[in-house]
Design an enzyme around this catalytic site. Structure first.
Site, PDB file in Angstrom:
ATOM      1  N   ASN A  50       0.961  -1.404   0.149  1.00 15.31           N
ATOM      2  CA  ASN A  50       0.232  -0.389  -0.207  1.00 15.31           C
ATOM      3  C   ASN A  50       0.762   1.464   0.442  1.00 15.31           C
ATOM      4  O   ASN A  50       0.594   2.236   0.355  1.00 15.31           O
ATOM      5  CB  ASN A  50      -0.880   0.130   1.399  1.00 15.31           C
ATOM      6  CG  ASN A  50      -1.987   1.548   0.803  1.00 15.31           C
ATOM      7  OD1 ASN A  50      -2.199   1.374   0.420  1.00 15.31           O
ATOM      8  ND2 ASN A  50      -1.215   2.067   2.723  1.00 15.31           N
ATOM      9  N   GLN A  52      -8.245   5.397   1.697  1.00 16.71           N
ATOM     10  CA  GLN A  52      -7.601   4.275   0.569  1.00 16.71           C
ATOM     11  C   GLN A  52      -6.846   5.561  -0.418  1.00 16.71           C
ATOM     12  O   GLN A  52      -5.576   5.084  -1.213  1.00 16.71           O
ATOM     13  CB  GLN A  52      -8.575   4.307  -0.626  1.00 16.71           C
ATOM     14  CG  GLN A  52      -9.848   2.705   0.380  1.00 16.71           C
ATOM     15  CD  GLN A  52     -10.147   2.155  -0.765  1.00 16.71           C
ATOM     16  OE1 GLN A  52     -10.814   2.615  -1.531  1.00 16.71           O
ATOM     17  NE2 GLN A  52     -10.627   0.889   0.430  1.00 16.71           N
ATOM     18  N   ASP A  96       1.925   6.947   0.233  1.00 21.62           N
ATOM     19  CA  ASP A  96       0.859   5.821  -0.278  1.00 21.62           C
ATOM     20  C   ASP A  96       0.854   5.998  -1.898  1.00 21.62           C
ATOM     21  O   ASP A  96       0.357   6.637  -2.638  1.00 21.62           O
ATOM     22  CB  ASP A  96      -0.780   6.949   0.121  1.00 21.62           C
ATOM     23  CG  ASP A  96      -1.851   5.808  -0.095  1.00 21.62           C
ATOM     24  OD1 ASP A  96      -1.864   4.690   0.450  1.00 21.62           O
ATOM     25  OD2 ASP A  96      -3.122   5.966  -0.867  1.00 21.62           O
ATOM     26  N   ASP A 117      -0.635  -6.530   3.402  1.00 16.38           N
ATOM     27  CA  ASP A 117      -0.879  -5.488   3.977  1.00 16.38           C
ATOM     28  C   ASP A 117      -1.931  -4.237   4.125  1.00 16.38           C
ATOM     29  O   ASP A 117      -1.565  -3.615   2.902  1.00 16.38           O
ATOM     30  CB  ASP A 117       1.322  -5.157   4.969  1.00 16.38           C
ATOM     31  CG  ASP A 117       0.969  -4.281   5.747  1.00 16.38           C
ATOM     32  OD1 ASP A 117       0.332  -4.864   7.063  1.00 16.38           O
ATOM     33  OD2 ASP A 117       0.927  -3.585   5.533  1.00 16.38           O
ATOM     34  N   HIS A 148      -6.691  -0.548   3.284  1.00 19.98           N
ATOM     35  CA  HIS A 148      -6.505   0.966   2.144  1.00 19.98           C
ATOM     36  C   HIS A 148      -5.788   1.219   1.342  1.00 19.98           C
ATOM     37  O   HIS A 148      -5.378   1.999   0.289  1.00 19.98           O
ATOM     38  CB  HIS A 148      -5.285   1.741   3.284  1.00 19.98           C
ATOM     39  CG  HIS A 148      -5.301   1.509   4.299  1.00 19.98           C
ATOM     40  ND1 HIS A 148      -5.951   2.749   5.551  1.00 19.98           N
ATOM     41  CD2 HIS A 148      -4.987   0.654   5.418  1.00 19.98           C
ATOM     42  CE1 HIS A 148      -6.348   2.750   6.611  1.00 19.98           C
ATOM     43  NE2 HIS A 148      -5.857   1.686   6.662  1.00 19.98           N
ATOM     44  N   GLU A 197      -5.421  -8.454   4.542  1.00 13.61           N
ATOM     45  CA  GLU A 197      -6.164  -7.530   5.858  1.00 13.61           C
ATOM     46  C   GLU A 197      -7.034  -6.440   5.935  1.00 13.61           C
ATOM     47  O   GLU A 197      -6.694  -5.480   5.781  1.00 13.61           O
ATOM     48  CB  GLU A 197      -4.399  -7.448   6.703  1.00 13.61           C
ATOM     49  CG  GLU A 197      -4.845  -6.511   7.726  1.00 13.61           C
ATOM     50  CD  GLU A 197      -4.397  -5.512   8.466  1.00 13.61           C
ATOM     51  OE1 GLU A 197      -3.756  -5.115   9.868  1.00 13.61           O
ATOM     52  OE2 GLU A 197      -3.937  -4.910   7.356  1.00 13.61           O
TER      53      GLU A 197
END
Ligand code: LAG
Ligand code: CA
Length: 504
Positions: free
Chosen positions: A136, A188, A197, A227, A231, A253
């Protein structure tokens, strides 16, 4: 759902069948009937239980390889989850692992060669490796630095890999960090605790992530924990996963949060999800002594369907956060793990970390920052966890864990039936194949439960382990089924489990 290896069934067939014939033809399908001359007819065809896994938090690759051979393979684990294997920021904290600097397989936990050797050695004893994939984001560092393998990094610059255009700059909050979990867009496309990000909708970013995952697959990993999947837009995860070979296992996750717009259900298209509701529900009766049967429908309320769920008592985040029962409460932790492994819902993953008093404290390391190898004794008394900081919890070495993995192989997919509560104790049956009993209170308690198991004396696999039944006796406790009822006299904070094949 991605295929889960048929290892448990093989072991079950071998364990259940005294005849050499079946062994000679190899691993019979688990649905094969097992007919021991003195055993009554089997209730129904046996489907397999999902193979259980173990998360080995911050354990170096060389140590995991040894652990596979010494304990995990023999205990019957079918997979393990590693900490992230790629290059990350320097520093002593465990969470440096969650700030990627490059996709070189060089970390505080070991080298590429060590990782590859671990995958081979674990595979040789039937244990698949799942790698924690941090895709992510990159680092949360505002100042330039170098990673543990020497790669230079700045917040939005990772030479040879990513530049500023490869990142989201959400512009929705003053600092571009996530502030409102009620906003899908923030969660996100803004930064999780300042972690740069990645723009996972962009083709070049997806390609780089895909190349990293392919590289790990080329070394033999079976799949990935994604992971911080919450997001990453579910469509982005699905697009990345779509490029991976068929059968790659994906464990997303996605922490279920009350009232949040992003739900774990969105991610089941690309694999399984960790079902955080399960852990929350599991420990409540252990703390209150008030038992209610989980809704035995599939899916359970506020849970994804069983096939989609990865379930756990705790993980490295929740043991530092929301988990109410962790290795710090070793007695209740044993009970929680027995309930987890005894259940018919989800794919269970046991957690093995190290003792800490500071939530940031990394595992003990050498002067260069490499995490020190650590070995667990092959057997550790049930419910015993070392208290000194940095010591490995080693719960995989409890006889109860191997015993419950054997229980799973024998009960297969037999449904869980409504249970019986007696004071702080509680018992439930896996239809005609096994019974689990726990006493969460401090005082002794007796719980009596009707069962379809044949009358007889049974060896307890919690105290007796995988090989609970010995020549003419039991390794640990014994319990009786008489007149169609199993009786469990349990001391405070103890658990027991018996199954068709633990009958003396
Ligand atoms: C995860 N799943 O979604 C990991 O399981 C979890 O362990 C990660 O947080 C998180 N998401 C990001 O991958 C961990 C620590 C954080 C740590 C973070 C990045 O729980 O505490 O943040 O990894 O290393 C730390 C500091 C923050 C700081 C951040 C950036 O605690 O204060 O803002 O680093 O420098
Ligand atoms: Ca994101």
């Amino acid at each position: 759902m991605p295929a889960i290896r048929a290892r448990g069934g093989c072991r079950t067939a071998a364990a259940l069948t005294a005849t050499v014939v079946l062994l000679l033809v190899g691993c019979a399908p688990s649905g094969a009937p097992e007919n021991e001359s003195d055993a009554p007819a089997q209730p129904t065809a046996l489907g397999e239980a999902p193979g259980a896994g173990i998360q080995l938090f911050q354990l170096p690759w060389t140590s995991i390889a040894a652990e596979c051979e010494q304990t995990l393979g023999p205990a019957g684990f079918s997979w393990l989850l590693t900490s992230p294997p790629n290059e990350h920021i320097r520093g002593a904290e465990w969470w440096t692992s969650y700030q990627p600097v490059s996709y070189q397989l060089e970390s505080r936990l070991g080298s590429r060669a060590e990782f590859a050797e671990m995958v081979q050695r674990c595979g040789a004893v039937g244990v698949d490796v799942i790698a924690d994939a941090v895709i992510n984001h990159m680092t949360g560092q505002d100042l330039p630095g170098t990673g543990v393998a020497g790669s230079a990094h700045e917040h939005y610059s990772y030479p040879g890999l990513y530049g500023p255009d490869d990142f989201h700059h959400c512009g929705l909050t003053g600092d571009d960090d996530i502030h409102d979990y009620g906003s899908r867009e923030q969660v996100q496309t803004c930064e999780l605790v300042n972690l740069a990000d990645l723009d996972t909708a962009s083709a070049p970013v997806r390609d780089r992530i895909g190349a990293y995952l392919d590289d790990l697959l080329s070394l033999g990993v079976a799949g990935f924990r994604i992971d911080a999947a919450k997001h990453i837009a579910a469509d982005d995860v699905a697009a990345i996963v779509a490029e991976l070979p068929e059968g790659t296992r994906i464990l997303n996750e996605v922490i279920r949060g009350a009232g949040e717009p992003i739900e774990p259900e969105e991610y089941t298209e690309s694999g399984q999800v960790f079902e955080f509701s399960y852990a929350r529900d599991l420990v409540q009766p252990l703390r209150s002594g008030v038992w209610t049967d989980p809704e035995l429908s599939d899916p359970r309320p506020l849970h994804v369907a069983s096939d989609d769920a990865v379930v756990f008592v705790d993980n490295h985040d929740t043991e530092r956060g929301e988990a109410k029962v962790t290795a710090k409460m070793a007695g209740l932790y044993l009970l929680a793990n027995v309930l987890l492994l005894g259940d018919d819902y989800g794919t269970p993953v046991v957690y093995s970390g190290y003792t800490f008093s500071d939530r940031d404290a990394g595992a003990p390391a050498d002067a260069e920052g490499r995490v020190l190898p650590a070995e667990c004794p092959p057997v550790v008394e049930n419910g015993v966890v070392p208290t000194d900081d940095g010591a490995r919890t080693c719960i995989q070495s409890w006889p109860a864990i191997g015993g419950m993995l054997a229980f799973r192989e024998v009960v297969g997919d037999a449904p869980r039936l409504p249970g019986i509560e007696e004071g702080d104790a509680y018992a439930f049956e896996r239809e005609a194949r096994g019974v689990v009993a726990v006493n969460a209170g401090h005082a002794a308690e007796t719980v009596t439960i009707p069962t379809g198991l044949p009358d007889g004396e049974y060896c307890d696999v919690v105290s007796g382990g995988r090989e609970a039944r010995t020549d003419g006796g039991c390794q640990g406790a014994a319990f009786t089924v008489d007149g169609g009822e199993a009786v469990f006299e349990l001391d405070g904070r103890t658990a027991a489990a018996i199954h068709l094949e633990s009958r003396r």
